[in-house]
Design an enzyme around this catalytic site. Structure first.
Site, PDB file in Angstrom:
ATOM      1  N   HIS A  43       0.842  -1.195   0.000  1.00 50.42           N
ATOM      2  CA  HIS A  43       0.000   0.000   0.000  1.00 50.42           C
ATOM      3  C   HIS A  43       0.878   1.247   0.000  1.00 50.42           C
ATOM      4  O   HIS A  43       1.784   1.382   0.832  1.00 50.42           O
ATOM      5  CB  HIS A  43      -0.942   0.022   1.208  1.00 50.42           C
ATOM      6  N   SER A  44       0.621   2.165  -0.928  1.00 50.89           N
ATOM      7  CA  SER A  44       1.316   3.444  -1.023  1.00 50.89           C
ATOM      8  C   SER A  44       2.827   3.214  -1.156  1.00 50.89           C
ATOM      9  O   SER A  44       3.266   2.544  -2.093  1.00 50.89           O
ATOM     10  CB  SER A  44       0.946   4.314   0.182  1.00 50.89           C
TER      11      SER A  44
END
Length: 259
Positions: free
Chosen positions: A93-94
Site C-alpha cells: 500500500h502506497s
C-alpha cells in the site's frame, strides 16, 4: 523440514509449512503490520501470510528506521527468499507498493523467483517524479501539517508532542524513501497486476492505471470507498478482495494441474 531462520523483518502470525500460496504484505509510510493483521481470520487455509515489519516501530521501536531504498530492498530480498518455496503474491500500500516493486525488479534481474501476482494499492505508478515533494526535509511544524493534510496519522498521535518526538524520525525516513525513489526503466514484468484505488484519493486514476506500463500480465483495476488510507477505513473490503485474488490463483493452478 528445516526451520527457517527467524528475523525481525518478517511477521508470520500463523506459519504454514503446507501453504501452496503466500501473501507478502508491505506497509505504507509510517504504517505497520496492523493494516493487514485482521485478514488472517479470513485467508484460505492454503495461504501463509507474511507481513513486512519495518524498523523503528512496534517491537522494533528501538532500531533506527530505514531511509535508503537500495539497502532496504536488498535486506528484504535476503530475509524473504528462504520463505519463497511456492507461488506468492506481493501486496503493497502506497510506499509499500513501490518498495515491493523495486524488490520485484531486483529479483527478476537476479533470476530469483518473482510474484505470480502484484497488487499496487493506493499508489501512483513507480515512474512518477516525487522529488519536488521533499516532505522529509520540512521543518517540524510544516511536516506535522503535511501529515494532518494526508489524514493517515491519528490526531491523538499528531497532538501528542512526546509521541511525535519519538515517531518523527521514522516518518521522516519513510517519506525520504517515498520522495526519492523513482523507476525510470521501461521493463515489463511477467505477472498479473491488480491496482486498488481509493475513490477520494488525491492521486489521479490515470497515475494509478499507469502501473500497467510495467506488467505484461492481466490487468485489473478496483475502486474502494475512502481516501488514500482506504486500507484502514475499509480494511475488511480490501481483505476480502485480496482473498478473491488468492482463490482465483489457486483455482487456476488446480485447473492447470488437472489439465
Amino acid at each position: 523440514m528445516s526451520h527457517l531462520p527467524t528475523t525481525p523483518w518478517l511477521h508470520i502470525p500463523n506459519p504454514n509449512p503446507q501453504a501452496t500460496l503466500k501473501l507478502i504484505c508491505f506497509p505504507y509510510a509510517g504504517g505497520s503490520t496492523r493494516s493487514f493483521s485482521d485478514w488472517q481470520n479470513t485467508l484460505p487455509q492454503y495461504v501463509e501470510q507474511i507481513m513486512v515489519s519495518m524498523p523503528g516501530r512496534g517491537s522494533r521501536f528501538s532500531e533506527p528506521p530505514a531511509d535508503c531504498m537500495d539497502t532496504l530492498t536488498d535486506t528484504l530480498i535476503d530475509v524473504l527468499t528462504p520463505h519463497l518455496n511456492c507461488d506468492f503474491i506481493f501486496y503493497g500500500h502506497s510506499l509499500g507498493a513501490r518498495v515491493s516493486f523495486e524488490m520485484l525488479r531486483k529479483m527478476h534481474l537476479r533470476g530469483l523467483a518473482t510474484p505470480c501476482h502484484f497488487v499496487a494499492s493506493g499508489s501512483a505508478n513507480p515512474n512518477k517524479d516525487r522529488s519536488s515533494n521533499n516532505t522529509h526535509l520540512l521543518d517540524d511544524d510544516a511536516f506535522i501539517k503535511k501529515l494532518k493534510d494526508l489524514n493517515g496519522t491519528p490526531p491523538a498521535v499528531l497532538e501528542n508532542e512526546e509521541l511525535m518526538t519519538l515517531f518523527m524520525p521514522v516518518l521522516r525516513a519513510d517519506f525520504k524513501l517515498a520522495d526519492t525513489y523513482r523507476y525510470t526503466g521501461s521493463e515489463q514484468f511477467p505477472c498479473d497486476l491488480t491496482v486498488f484505488a481509493g475513490e477520494k484519493d488525491e492521486i489521479t486514476e490515470q497515475e494509478q492505471r499507469d502501473w500497467q506500463n510495467y506488467f505484461s500480465g492481466k490487468f485489473t483495476f478496483k475502486n474502494f470507498a475512502g481516501d488514500h488510507f482506504f486500507i484502514d477505513s475499509h480494511n475488511k473490503q480490501v481483505g476480502d478482495e485480496v482473498c478473491t485474488i488468492l482463490r482465483d490463483i489457486y483455482e487456476d493452478k488446480v485447473l492447470s494441474h488437472a489439465g
